[in-house]
Enzyme design. Structure first.
Site, mmCIF file in Angstrom:
data_model
loop_
_atom_site.group_PDB
_atom_site.id
_atom_site.type_symbol
_atom_site.label_atom_id
_atom_site.label_comp_id
_atom_site.label_asym_id
_atom_site.label_seq_id
_atom_site.Cartn_x
_atom_site.Cartn_y
_atom_site.Cartn_z
ATOM 1 N N HIS A 7 2.071 4.614 -2.830
ATOM 2 C CA HIS A 7 2.230 6.048 -2.566
ATOM 3 C C HIS A 7 3.639 6.508 -2.926
ATOM 4 O O HIS A 7 3.830 7.539 -3.580
ATOM 5 C CB HIS A 7 1.973 6.346 -1.087
ATOM 6 C CG HIS A 7 0.557 6.182 -0.666
ATOM 7 N ND1 HIS A 7 -0.509 6.684 -1.388
ATOM 8 C CD2 HIS A 7 0.006 5.589 0.439
ATOM 9 C CE1 HIS A 7 -1.638 6.402 -0.759
ATOM 10 N NE2 HIS A 7 -1.353 5.736 0.345
ATOM 11 N N HIS A 13 0.841 -1.203 0.000
ATOM 12 C CA HIS A 13 0.000 0.000 0.000
ATOM 13 C C HIS A 13 0.878 1.256 0.000
ATOM 14 O O HIS A 13 0.705 2.150 -0.840
ATOM 15 C CB HIS A 13 -0.911 -0.012 1.224
ATOM 16 C CG HIS A 13 -1.810 1.177 1.312
ATOM 17 N ND1 HIS A 13 -3.104 1.175 0.844
ATOM 18 C CD2 HIS A 13 -1.605 2.425 1.821
ATOM 19 C CE1 HIS A 13 -3.653 2.363 1.042
ATOM 20 N NE2 HIS A 13 -2.763 3.144 1.647
ATOM 21 N N GLU A 14 1.822 1.303 0.940
ATOM 22 C CA GLU A 14 2.688 2.483 1.037
ATOM 23 C C GLU A 14 3.655 2.564 -0.148
ATOM 24 O O GLU A 14 4.047 3.659 -0.560
ATOM 25 C CB GLU A 14 3.464 2.455 2.357
ATOM 26 C CG GLU A 14 2.590 2.460 3.607
ATOM 27 C CD GLU A 14 1.635 3.646 3.675
ATOM 28 O OE1 GLU A 14 1.948 4.698 3.059
ATOM 29 O OE2 GLU A 14 0.575 3.516 4.302
#
Length: 419
Positions: A22, A18-19
């Site tokens: 980003h 998920h990160e």
């Protein structure tokens, strides 16, 4: 202990990817990413590569990518401040010593008269013992502050989150949830390649050791042509007939080695809620192929996405209560139960959790990625961004409410499973 490891690995992988979404899209947009963190709280382990510090923190409750400009800069240079300057080969400032200047005897010490480290990138001031001669120094975009023995890279405005286009900012935020769907897809594809994937054909799959099918003499690979004279074309047809006839003898017409034969089978029964269904102890047939595994990955990802969205819809409309939600404790208990079924079930569970994480993060709730995307949508409509202080206040309140919800859900999990 194995469950603890499985939980940490699964949760860590979901947060990591998920990160990572980003981070990758923020860097592609030219945003300075100061830190990539898994967990919150005190640092356990860290290393720096290029501009970013990669850390693992104590509390495994999530993660974050700290982008320049999202929070107020911790270090600033103000008029009247005494600082030290170091220079690169081109004569530009590449290090600004904020304190402990005695540890940097080679630094030029000045009293700051004016500084702009966001747009024009310069510092002007008076060198010690030369108060009458004002000097101006150009600052490199990649220069560092040195404070309390640590180096912190400056953040020119063109490297800050707010300086990027609406599309770039949107992708940097949306990429986090997107990576959760991508991760789930690849996990489903891997399972399909390694274990095989279910197909909707009227063929006997793997039989359980104590089921009615194996007791009646059915075998894996038997092609079912009819049940009680009713023609069947798909595996779903087979399942439907068996479920509707618990404890009733059924006549299976099968093709085995190009020979047609009939075998009588009496399904067992299992009560699910108020309904009693029939079971014969057989799994759906599976196949293995690379293209089929990819197609199955898409199908599974779409199917679970729909299931989770429908579940959230029922929660919003009141068909589910908040007591039915699970937090970290509930997920841990479920992971323990799934882990006992084998590695492939555990991997599928991880994929479902990844989709769930992606969907929840896309909800238009302040402090979540969806909340930030909601503000971007408002910006697109208004033609200008929302005031940063107002937006920050909304996200702060949203975060506080989310933490309160997390506490309530965790307490419900503890009561449900341990009290």
């Amino acid at each position: 202990m194995n469950t603890v490891i499985a939980f940490i690995v699964i949760f860590g992988a979901l947060v990591f990817f998920h990160e990572l979404g980003h981070l990758v899209f923020a860097k592609r947009a030219g945003i300075l990413c100061r830190e990539f963190a898994i967990g919150f709280g005190p640092k356990i382990f860290s290393f720096k590569k290029d501009e970013t510090v990669y850390t693992i923190r104590l509390l495994p409750l999530g993660g974050f990518v700290r982008m320049a400009g999202e929070d107020p800069e911790m270090i600033d240079v103000k008029p009247g401040q005494i600082i030290g300057l170091k220079f690169d080969e081109q004569g530009k400032v590449n290090k600004v010593v904020i304190n402990n200047k005695e540890q940097h005897p080679d630094a030029k010490v000045i009293e700051v008269e004016q500084a702009d480290l966001e747009h024009k990138l310069f510092i002007s001031g008076y060198e010690a013992h030369e108060e009458e001669r004002l000097q101006r120094f150009e600052v490199s975009e990649t220069s560092y502050f040195i404070a309390d023995g640590e180096e912190v890279q400056i953040a020119p405005y063109n490297r800050q989150f707010a300086s990027k286009t609406l599309r770039q900012r949107t992708m940097a935020i949306f990429a986090g949830p997107l990576m959760n769907f991508v991760l789930a897809f690849f996990v489903f594809v891997f399972i399909g390649i390694a274990q095989g994937y279910a197909v909707d054909k009227p063929v006997m799959g793997e039989l359980t050791k104590d089921g009615a099918a194996i007791e009646a003499g059915l075998k894996e690979g038997d092609e079912i042509q009819a049940i009680d004279g009713e023609s069947v074309k798909t595996w779903n047809d087979v399942v439907t007939i068996i479920r509707d006839h618990p404890n009733e003898e059924l006549r299976f017409t099968i093709n085995r080695n190009n020979e047609t034969t009939e075998i009588n089978v009496t399904p067992g029964s299992q009560k699910i809620g108020d309904e009693t269904i029939g079971l014969i102890g057989v799994y759906a047939p599976v196949e293995k192929s690379f293209t089929g595994a990819i197609k199955n990955g898409v199908t599974e990802t779409v199917m679970w996405t729909k299931e989770i969205v429908v579940g959230l819809g029922k929660l919003i409309t009141g068909q589910f209560s908040i007591d039915m939600l699970s937090g970290p404790v509930g997920i841990y208990v479920s992971t323990d139960q799934v882990a006992q079924s084998g590695i492939y079930y555990l991997m599928k569970w991880a994929a479902v959790l990844s989709i769930n994480l992606g969907i929840v993060n896309l909800l238009p709730i302040p402090a979540l990625d969806g909340g930030r995307l909601m503000f971007f949508a408002l910006e697109a409509v208004r033609g200008k961004p929302i005031d940063r202080q107002k937006e920050g206040l909304v996200h702060f309140v949203g975060f506080a409410l989310l933490m309160l919800l997390m506490l309530v859900v965790t307490w419900n999990d503890i009561q449900r499973f341990f009290l």
